[in-house]
Design an enzyme around this catalytic site. Structure first.
Site, PDB file in Angstrom:
ATOM      1  N   ASP A  97       0.828  -1.223   0.075  1.00  0.00           N
ATOM      2  CA  ASP A  97       0.077   0.008   0.046  1.00  0.00           C
ATOM      3  C   ASP A  97       0.691   1.206   0.090  1.00  0.00           C
ATOM      4  O   ASP A  97       0.357   2.118   0.460  1.00  0.00           O
ATOM      5  CB  ASP A  97      -0.832  -0.170   1.209  1.00  0.00           C
ATOM      6  CG  ASP A  97      -0.122  -0.185   2.570  1.00  0.00           C
ATOM      7  OD1 ASP A  97       0.971   0.157   2.396  1.00  0.00           O
ATOM      8  OD2 ASP A  97      -0.785  -0.467   3.473  1.00  0.00           O
ATOM      9  N   GLU A 119       0.007  -9.117  -0.701  1.00  0.00           N
ATOM     10  CA  GLU A 119      -0.790  -8.527   0.420  1.00  0.00           C
ATOM     11  C   GLU A 119      -2.070  -7.609  -0.033  1.00  0.00           C
ATOM     12  O   GLU A 119      -2.118  -6.511   0.346  1.00  0.00           O
ATOM     13  CB  GLU A 119       0.351  -7.869   1.201  1.00  0.00           C
ATOM     14  CG  GLU A 119      -0.117  -7.581   2.649  1.00  0.00           C
ATOM     15  CD  GLU A 119       0.749  -6.693   3.402  1.00  0.00           C
ATOM     16  OE1 GLU A 119       1.703  -7.533   4.038  1.00  0.00           O
ATOM     17  OE2 GLU A 119       0.520  -5.400   3.536  1.00  0.00           O
ATOM     18  N   GLU A 133      -2.129   5.153   2.898  1.00  0.00           N
ATOM     19  CA  GLU A 133      -2.150   3.743   2.524  1.00  0.00           C
ATOM     20  C   GLU A 133      -3.374   3.284   2.179  1.00  0.00           C
ATOM     21  O   GLU A 133      -3.575   2.307   1.366  1.00  0.00           O
ATOM     22  CB  GLU A 133      -1.349   2.932   3.572  1.00  0.00           C
ATOM     23  CG  GLU A 133       0.049   3.306   3.686  1.00  0.00           C
ATOM     24  CD  GLU A 133       0.313   4.547   4.765  1.00  0.00           C
ATOM     25  OE1 GLU A 133      -0.662   5.013   4.908  1.00  0.00           O
ATOM     26  OE2 GLU A 133       1.512   4.698   4.690  1.00  0.00           O
ATOM     27  N   HIS A 214       5.624   5.784  12.783  1.00  0.00           N
ATOM     28  CA  HIS A 214       6.356   6.393  11.534  1.00  0.00           C
ATOM     29  C   HIS A 214       4.827   6.865  10.912  1.00  0.00           C
ATOM     30  O   HIS A 214       5.208   7.610   9.878  1.00  0.00           O
ATOM     31  CB  HIS A 214       7.050   5.702  10.677  1.00  0.00           C
ATOM     32  CG  HIS A 214       6.702   4.690  10.032  1.00  0.00           C
ATOM     33  ND1 HIS A 214       5.702   4.680   8.871  1.00  0.00           N
ATOM     34  CD2 HIS A 214       6.533   3.436  10.273  1.00  0.00           C
ATOM     35  CE1 HIS A 214       5.204   3.506   8.387  1.00  0.00           C
ATOM     36  NE2 HIS A 214       5.715   2.662   9.310  1.00  0.00           N
ATOM     37  N   ARG A 216       1.999   9.044   9.157  1.00  0.00           N
ATOM     38  CA  ARG A 216       1.637  10.217   8.580  1.00  0.00           C
ATOM     39  C   ARG A 216       0.559  10.887   9.385  1.00  0.00           C
ATOM     40  O   ARG A 216       0.529  11.737   9.552  1.00  0.00           O
ATOM     41  CB  ARG A 216       1.523  10.062   7.069  1.00  0.00           C
ATOM     42  CG  ARG A 216       2.777  10.608   6.358  1.00  0.00           C
ATOM     43  CD  ARG A 216       2.388  10.544   4.769  1.00  0.00           C
ATOM     44  NE  ARG A 216       3.639  10.882   4.157  1.00  0.00           N
ATOM     45  CZ  ARG A 216       4.591  10.359   3.938  1.00  0.00           C
ATOM     46  NH1 ARG A 216       4.725   9.010   4.058  1.00  0.00           N
ATOM     47  NH2 ARG A 216       5.566  10.959   2.904  1.00  0.00           N
ATOM     48  N   HIS A 247      12.358   5.870  12.890  1.00  0.00           N
ATOM     49  CA  HIS A 247      12.529   5.947  11.245  1.00  0.00           C
ATOM     50  C   HIS A 247      13.126   7.162  10.841  1.00  0.00           C
ATOM     51  O   HIS A 247      13.012   8.289  11.352  1.00  0.00           O
ATOM     52  CB  HIS A 247      10.982   5.944  11.141  1.00  0.00           C
ATOM     53  CG  HIS A 247      10.655   5.746   9.500  1.00  0.00           C
ATOM     54  ND1 HIS A 247      10.807   6.778   8.492  1.00  0.00           N
ATOM     55  CD2 HIS A 247       9.805   4.682   8.768  1.00  0.00           C
ATOM     56  CE1 HIS A 247      10.304   6.310   7.431  1.00  0.00           C
ATOM     57  NE2 HIS A 247       9.868   5.049   7.793  1.00  0.00           N
TER      58      HIS A 247
END
Ligand code: UD1
Ligand code: UDP
Length: 384
Positions: A97, A119, A133, A214, A216, A247
């Site tokens: 994604d 996936e 995503e 991490h 967003r 990250h």
């Protein structure tokens, strides 16, 4: 005849989850495998390639510091178009994604190249969580010809959206293939962190909480609340070690280092390569994360996971009782973590091995389904 299968990935999790499939396809009859890294990630991707001994055939090197989603998408579309022109694949395989997954699919669709989505079918039903995503995987799903799903839930999502069932194959998640391979390798080699590793300071006689974050949609106030919770937990439990591989996204680095630097029992370290990270997960008492992949791996290792999100696209993990959604409110994170640290019965209820994502042979199932797809293509050509 050999079919040219072009595998495209660009970020750390995509590479970890495609690595076992690449190992299988490299030796699979009828497959000429070409691996294309978009380089959406640089250092964090390099770590994975080294850990799995993966060699890429093309590296599009798109990463720039603090890249924007639109700038990244523009560069990907342009460079992938040229890569497809060069390789002329019979099928493109994408994963998950990310922006790489969606744009690689769009560029293939524009060139009439069939797409296999590994996936596939994960959904939260909320376009803002995770962002971007949820949109990337839905859009990839619309364009894909073959959908390899990790669990029956994902299968059902796709069929509900109108994907013909014969285009969907439940295979398990290749992350378990990667994890078990690495865990067994570490055990066989009696692996320990290198002498120069910052993990060498960890004490065996203290419990350890492992953290990653991490997303967003957590940037800004979400990250601030998570970091405040970690600061409070570190004060409350001076004999617990908190380890956070941070990250490389500059937004994450700033949020985490500005609040959590300089505390004795909080170890902020660079992103760890896969051997070190699997070692850390195995060694952890509890894991706090907003990561997708870590939610899948930790239950397979029997580690309780508190997920720093409101929703998960992986409902299978909640059924085992080893993963709990706790969101990003400071008080809730402190409360749930404290309960696991203070109450052995509550801890024991969550510290169980649970493996809804398969047996570590997802990659072979994907390869077998591809073989059937090749046969269908060949029959269709003969009948034309
Ligand atoms: C990306 C994916 C996300 C995935 C995550 C896995 C998108 C939109 N986001 O998020 O779905 O969960 O990867 O980690 O596809 N950077 C480096 N070196 C690296 C990697 C990143 O310096 O090796 C820095 C760069 O400044 C880069 C920034 O991080 O511009 C953001 O990278 P990007 O891939 O756009 O987003 P992630 O937050 O990593
Ligand atoms: N991981 C790693 N090193 C780290 C942190 C995570 O190798 O320092 C691995 C982890 O085991 C998992 C994957 O990276 O397989 C998850 O990546 P990430 O959390 O960046 O992305 P997501 O899964 O959320 O898309």
């Amino acid at each position: 005849m050999a079919y040219t299968v072009m595998m495209v990935f660009g970020t750390r999790p995509e590479a970890i989850k495609m690595a076992p499939l690449a190992r299988v396809l490299r030796h699979w009859p009828e497959v000429d495998l070409r691996i294309c890294s978009t380089g959406q990630h640089r250092e964090m991707l390099e770590q994975v390639l080294t850990a799995f001994g993966l060699k890429v055939d093309q590296d599009l090197q798109v990463m720039t510091q603090n890249q924007t989603l639109n700038g990244l998408s523009r560069d990907l579309l342009d460079k992938l178009d040229r890569a497809y022109e060069q390789v002329k694949p019979d099928i493109v395989l994408v994963h998950g994604d990310t922006t790489t997954s969606f744009i690689a699919s769009l560029a293939a669709f524009h060139r009439h190249i069939p797409i296999g989505h590994v996936e596939a079918g994960l959904r939260t039903g909320n376009l803002q969580q995770p962002w971007p995503e949820e949109a990337n995987r839905r859009l990839t799903g619309v364009l894909a010809d073959l959908h390899f799903t990790p669990t029956r839930d994902s299968d059902a999502n796709l069929i509900r959206e109108g994907v013909p069932p014969e285009h969907v194959e439940v295979t398990g998640n290749t992350v378990i293939d990667a994890l078990l391979w690495m865990r067994d390798k570490l055990q066989r080699d009696n692996w320990r962190p290198a002498p120069e590793s910052p993990l060498k300071v960890l004490r065996d006689d203290q419990r350890m909480v492992l953290i990653t974050g991490h997303r967003r949609e957590n940037f800004g106030s979400g990250f601030e609340r998570i970091c405040l919770a970690l600061a409070e937990l570190a004060l409350r439990y001076p004999d617990v070690q908190f380890v956070y591989p941070v990250h490389l996204n500059p937004q994450v680095q700033h949020a985490v280092y500005s609040v959590l630097s300089g505390r004795d029992n909080i170890h902020l370290v660079a992103p760890q390569d896969y051997p070190h990270f699997v070692w850390l997960m195995n060694r952890a008492h509890i894991i706090l994360t907003d990561s997708g992949g870590v939610q899948e791996e930790a239950p397979a290792l029997g580690k309780p996971v508190l997920v720093l999100r409101k929703v998960t696209e992986r409902p299978a993990v909640l059924k085992g009782g080893t993963v709990k959604l706790v969101g990003t409110l400071t008080e809730r994170i402190v409360h749930e973590t404290s309960q696991l640290l203070d109450d052995p019965a509550a801890y024991a209820r969550m510290a169980r091995v649970f493996t809804p994502f398969g047996d570590g042979h997802a990659s072979e199932r994907i390869a077998e389904r591809l073989t059937r797809w090749f046969a269908d293509q060949s029959a269709a050509r003969d009948n034309a």
